[in-house]
Every structure is written in C-alpha cells, then in structure tokens.
Design an enzyme around this catalytic site. Sequence first.
Site, PDB file in Angstrom:
ATOM      1  N   VAL A 186       0.849  -1.188   0.000  1.00  0.00           N
ATOM      2  CA  VAL A 186       0.000   0.000   0.000  1.00  0.00           C
ATOM      3  C   VAL A 186       0.889   1.245   0.000  1.00  0.00           C
ATOM      4  CG1 VAL A 186      -1.772   1.273   1.251  1.00  0.00           C
ATOM      5  CG2 VAL A 186      -1.797  -1.239   1.246  1.00  0.00           C
ATOM      6  N   LYS A 187       0.684   2.089  -1.004  1.00  0.00           N
ATOM      7  CA  LYS A 187       1.508   3.307  -1.099  1.00  0.00           C
ATOM      8  C   LYS A 187       0.715   4.483  -0.537  1.00  0.00           C
ATOM      9  CE  LYS A 187       4.613   5.236  -4.624  1.00  0.00           C
ATOM     10  NZ  LYS A 187       4.700   5.500  -6.072  1.00  0.00           N
ATOM     11  N   LEU A 188       1.347   5.227   0.361  1.00  0.00           N
ATOM     12  CA  LEU A 188       0.688   6.373   0.988  1.00  0.00           C
ATOM     13  C   LEU A 188       1.608   7.582   0.930  1.00  0.00           C
ATOM     14  CD1 LEU A 188      -0.705   4.733   4.289  1.00  0.00           C
ATOM     15  CD2 LEU A 188      -1.967   5.192   2.178  1.00  0.00           C
TER      16      LEU A 188
END
Length: 226
Positions: free
Chosen positions: A86-88
């Site tokens: 998951v890229k944040l």
Amino acid sequence: MKFFIDTADLDEIAEAKSWGCLAGVTTNPSLYMKTGGKLADFEGHMLKIAELCEGLPVSAESTATTAEGMVEEGRRLAALAPNIVVKLPVCAEALAATHQLASEDIRVNMTLVFSPTQALLAANAGARYISPFVGRFDDIAEDGIQQLANVVACLGNYDWSGKNVDDRVEVITASVRTPNHVTQAALLGADIATVPFAALKKCLAHPLTERGLAQFEADWEKVKNA
Ligand code: G3P
C-alpha cells in the site's frame, strides 16, 4: 541495488520483467492516469500487475485523504494479492494509517518523501519502504542525490526490527529520470531504484557496446566466409 519499474503500463512491465532483473513495481495515480485507466477499473488493473509480477512487491497508491480512509482502502488493496504494497503520501494522516496497517502486517510504501525527518517518521510509523524523490529536487535546482544520501544515511543508522512485518526498511529511490540517478543511488547504498521504462532502457544501452557488437558481427561474417 534492486531495480523496480515505475509504471502502471502492463506492456512495459511485461517487457521489463522479461529481462530477468525486475524486483518490483511502483505505481501512482499519475502513472495510472497515463494508461487511460478508469476509476472503476483501478483495483482490477492493480490485480493484473500483481498477477503479472507474482512474488514481487507491487505498490498501489491510496487516494484517500483521511487516516480511516487510507486504512480502509489499504486493507482493500492489500487483500487483492499478497504482493500488493500500500503506497501512501507522507502526512500525519498517512503516518497514523501506516501504524495501523503495519500492525495488521500490511506493507506500506511511504511516498513523496523529500526530507530525512519525513523518512524517519515514516519508518517509525511502520513503513516497509520509504520513497525519497530525486528528480523533483533537480527540477527546482536542488541536489536530489544529496537529499537521497541524507535519507539513506539517517535510516541506515538504526535497526528497524519490530516496526513492520519484515523487520526492515528499504529505501526506494524514486523520481528517477536518468541512468546517472541510478548509478549515484547505488553508489550511496540505496536499496532500490524505481525507474521509468524509458530510463531503464537508457540504463542498458551504451554506444560502445553497440559499436563493439557491430564489430564482432562484421568480423564473424569474415570468419564464416573465409
Ligand atoms: O515514484 C515516484 C515517481 O513516479 C515520480 O516521478 O518523474 O513524476 O517526479 P516524477
């Protein structure tokens, strides 16, 4: 240093993967937009990339703006395939979301990192990957490689055991534009460079290799005809 490809284009990913040296994929909303993808197809597209690159980390970026939203979207993205990361984008909401997702053994790649303090906060929150941007510093006449060096040095001073499911943090050199960015990132010990396909092809090409190959081929013709 490992090579990731920075694209959401399935053909580019497939071709880079065929080279046998691809270790992962990073995407972002802009890269997905460039594929012509629709909102409704986003998760399906991320799943296609994850299946194409089974076993390799594939970063899919959340566009939620609250910690709750990022956690919810992050859980959904991570549930698509075991290799989805998951890229944040680094901010207070994303730190909180990272802390929660890491506690659920979901890997987070914290992006849009432009300072060592952002990187240190992200690693402490539980990010598995930290993505400092290089090219965008160069765009504003600052030294992106020196900024990357500071991030690598700061993170390298500490043991990140217990902070995420893999007990380690890797630096992904992002916003890579040139082979020289890749070389400099490797010289200073960055773990990974995520490279657009056009720049990846430039990393492989060299005029002296081409000239040498042409010479070998011409000489071999002479051997065959002798
Ligand atoms: O991985 C982040 C990267 O896609 C940003 O690159 O060229 O838009 O600065 P760029």
